[in-house]
Design an enzyme around this catalytic site. Structure first.
Site, mmCIF file in Angstrom:
data_model
loop_
_atom_site.group_PDB
_atom_site.id
_atom_site.type_symbol
_atom_site.label_atom_id
_atom_site.label_comp_id
_atom_site.label_asym_id
_atom_site.label_seq_id
_atom_site.Cartn_x
_atom_site.Cartn_y
_atom_site.Cartn_z
ATOM 1 N N CYS A 76 37.842 20.224 -79.872
ATOM 2 C CA CYS A 76 37.316 19.047 -80.548
ATOM 3 C C CYS A 76 38.479 18.308 -81.224
ATOM 4 O O CYS A 76 39.327 18.923 -81.862
ATOM 5 C CB CYS A 76 36.276 19.486 -81.582
ATOM 6 N N HIS A 77 38.513 16.986 -81.054
ATOM 7 C CA HIS A 77 39.597 16.188 -81.641
ATOM 8 C C HIS A 77 39.435 16.050 -83.155
ATOM 9 O O HIS A 77 38.312 15.822 -83.624
ATOM 10 C CB HIS A 77 39.608 14.779 -81.045
ATOM 11 N N GLU A 112 30.726 16.068 -85.444
ATOM 12 C CA GLU A 112 30.848 16.018 -86.891
ATOM 13 C C GLU A 112 29.479 15.916 -87.558
ATOM 14 O O GLU A 112 29.205 16.590 -88.553
ATOM 15 C CB GLU A 112 31.754 14.852 -87.317
ATOM 16 N N ASP A 126 21.709 29.877 -98.070
ATOM 17 C CA ASP A 126 22.523 30.703 -98.971
ATOM 18 C C ASP A 126 22.105 30.537 -100.425
ATOM 19 O O ASP A 126 21.996 31.520 -101.160
ATOM 20 C CB ASP A 126 24.007 30.358 -98.814
#
Length: 156
Positions: A76-77, A112, A126
Site C-alpha cells: 500500500c502506498h 485508509e 477494547d
C-alpha cells in the site's frame, strides 16, 4: 504475467508504480458496525465506561490508523491525507462507524478509510469489553469512492 497489478512478470509481489498517474482529488467512505448488549450501548451513551469516553478515543484511533495504513497493509502506498473523519451512530444495540478519507494524489484512499473504520471499531471493543465480551464487529465495507481513473463508485 497474468494481469494482476501487484505481481511482476516473474510472479513476485511488487508495489504498483503510480508515478505516471494524474494527481486528482480522491475520497473514500467506509463503514462498519459493532453490535453489543443494550447495557454496554447505554453505558457508552451515558459516558459511564470506566476507561473513558469510548467514542472520542475510537475517533482518534481511527484517524491515527488511517495515517498508518501503508505501515499495516503490504504494498500500500504512503499517502499524504488531506482529511480523515470518523463519525458514529450509536443506538440501543451498538455503534455504526463511518470513516471518510481524502487526498489529492495518484492513488486512492479506500484502504485508509477501511483501516480507519476497522480500528475505530476495534477500539470501541477494547474500551467496552469489560461490559460485554460478546460484542460482534462486522459489515466493514467500502461505501463510496471518488476520483482517479476508475471514477466514482457507490455500494448498492
Amino acid at each position: 504475467m497474468n494481469g494482476l497489478t501487484h505481481l511482476d512478470d516473474d510472479g513476485a509481489a511488487r508495489m504498483v508504480d503510480v508515478g505516471a498517474k494524474a494527481v486528482t482529488a480522491r475520497e473514500a467512505i467506509a463503514a462498519g458496525r459493532i453490535d453489543m448488549s443494550a447495557a454496554a450501548a447505554a453505558a457508552i451513551a451515558q459516558g459511564l465506561v470506566k476507561k473513558g469516553d469510548v467514542l472520542a478515543v475510537a475517533r482518534v484511533a481511527g484517524i491515527m490508523a488511517a495515517k498508518k495504513t501503508a505501515d499495516l497493509i503490504p504494498l500500500c502506498h504512503p499517502i499524504a491525507l488531506s482529511a480523515v473523519t470518523v463519525d458514529f451512530d450509536l443506538d440501543g444495540s451498538g455503534v455504526t462507524v463511518t470513516a471518510t478519507a481524502r487526498t489529492a494524489g495518484q492513488t486512492g484512499v479506500e484502504m485508509e478509510a477501511l483501516t480507519a473504520a476497522s480500528v475505530a471499531l476495534l477500539t470501541v471493543y477494547d474500551m467496552a469489553k469489560a461490559l460485554d465480551k460478546g460484542m460482534v464487529i462486522g459489515g466493514v465495507r467500502l461505501i463510496a469512492k471518488s476520483g482517479g481513473k476508475s471514477g466514482d463508485w457507490r455500494a448498492a
